[in-house]
Motif scaffolding. Structure first.
Motif, short mmCIF file in Angstrom:
data_model
loop_
_atom_site.label_atom_id
_atom_site.label_comp_id
_atom_site.label_asym_id
_atom_site.label_seq_id
_atom_site.Cartn_x
_atom_site.Cartn_y
_atom_site.Cartn_z
N ASP A 78 0.78 -1.12 -0.06
CA ASP A 78 0.06 -0.03 -0.05
C ASP A 78 0.79 1.28 -0.08
O ASP A 78 1.36 1.47 0.91
CB ASP A 78 -0.76 -0.10 1.28
N ASP B 134 1.87 -4.80 4.04
CA ASP B 134 1.48 -3.41 4.29
C ASP B 134 2.09 -2.99 5.49
O ASP B 134 2.01 -3.52 6.65
CB ASP B 134 -0.02 -3.08 4.39
N GLY C 259 -7.36 -1.46 -4.93
CA GLY C 259 -7.48 -1.49 -3.25
C GLY C 259 -8.89 -0.94 -2.87
O GLY C 259 -9.66 -0.39 -3.69
N HIS D 249 -5.73 -7.43 -2.75
CA HIS D 249 -5.49 -6.23 -1.85
C HIS D 249 -5.69 -6.76 -0.37
O HIS D 249 -4.78 -6.48 0.65
CB HIS D 249 -6.19 -4.88 -2.01
N ASP E 251 -4.60 0.59 -3.34
CA ASP E 251 -4.39 1.62 -2.37
C ASP E 251 -3.15 2.39 -2.71
O ASP E 251 -2.35 2.73 -1.97
CB ASP E 251 -4.38 1.11 -0.91
N HIS F 116 -3.50 -3.90 2.99
CA HIS F 116 -4.61 -3.26 3.53
C HIS F 116 -4.73 -3.35 5.10
O HIS F 116 -5.28 -2.27 5.65
CB HIS F 116 -6.02 -4.43 3.12
#
Length: 217
Positions: free
Chosen positions: A8, A183, A66, A127, A35, A163
């Protein structure tokens, strides 16, 4: 070709550039798991760069959708959802577009067409991950591959997800479901991370770069 999967980004453009320095386009397929936008200071530049990378490298680059891209899509399509993009970073993003004199309309079609996953016989990238509850591709399912924060299930291949920001700032592997979460909370001032895998899911390495202060201050 090997796989280089990036987590992300959330508008952290300068941090994104630093991680992209580790990509070898001649030998690696680039995948970004969604994202790209919201939270950081440079969502428009992040979108613009990603769009240009995709146009340049075509089939060796894959950008995924995302939940923040989905909120943006819903906003522009005036879809009725419980999530208001403008209240989740979208208002700031629109201000960034105006400040940089970039027209978001140029990228709407591209964002609308971002796929929900990428996969081969050994690796599956999405995601939020596959949790086994409902249809993972149903946008009305709160446990779909855009929104789920539940534990992933074993799909007999390696999953790579983002995520849910990690608390220890490093990519984590969950052996029970063969899942990597990459992430590492770039927008929080932590790290932006990526992972390199062989096509057969063998780990090459994971990489993290500290968030550039320009992206969040």
């Amino acid at each position: 070709m090997a796989l280089f999967i990036i987590g992300d980004v959330h508008g952290c453009f300068y941090t994104y550039l630093k991680l992209l320095d580790y990509w070898e386009p001649k030998t690696e397929t680039l995948i970004q798991l969604g994202d790209l936008i919201d939270k950081g200071n440079f969502s428009p530049l992040t979108i613009k760069l990603s769009f240009e990378i995709k146009n340049t490298f075509k089939n060796s680059v894959h950008f995924l959708r995302g939940n923040h891209e989905q909120m943006m899509i819903d906003h522009f399509q005036k879809n009725s959802t419980p999530f208001n993009w403008l209240h989740n970073g979208g208002a700031e993003v629109m201000q960034q577009f105006d400040k940089l004199n970039i027209n978001p309309s140029k990228y709407k079609s591209w964002i609308n067409e971002l796929p929900l996953f990428w996969g081969n016989d050994h690796v599956l990238v999405s995601h939020a991950g596959f949790c086994g509850i409902g249809d993972p591709f149903d946008l009305k399912n709160g446990n779909n591959v855009l929104w789920s924060r539940r534990r992933t299930i074993d799909l007999n291949k390696t999953q790579v997800i983002g995520h849910t920001p990690l608390t220890d700032e490093r990519p984590q592997y969950y052996a029970s479901s063969r899942t990597w979460n990459i992430d590492t909370g770039a927008y929080k001032g932590n790290l932006l991370s990526g992972i390199k895998l062989e096509n057969d899911e063998t780990l090459i390495e994971h990489l993290s770069v500290p968030t550039d202060p320009r992206d969040i201050t």
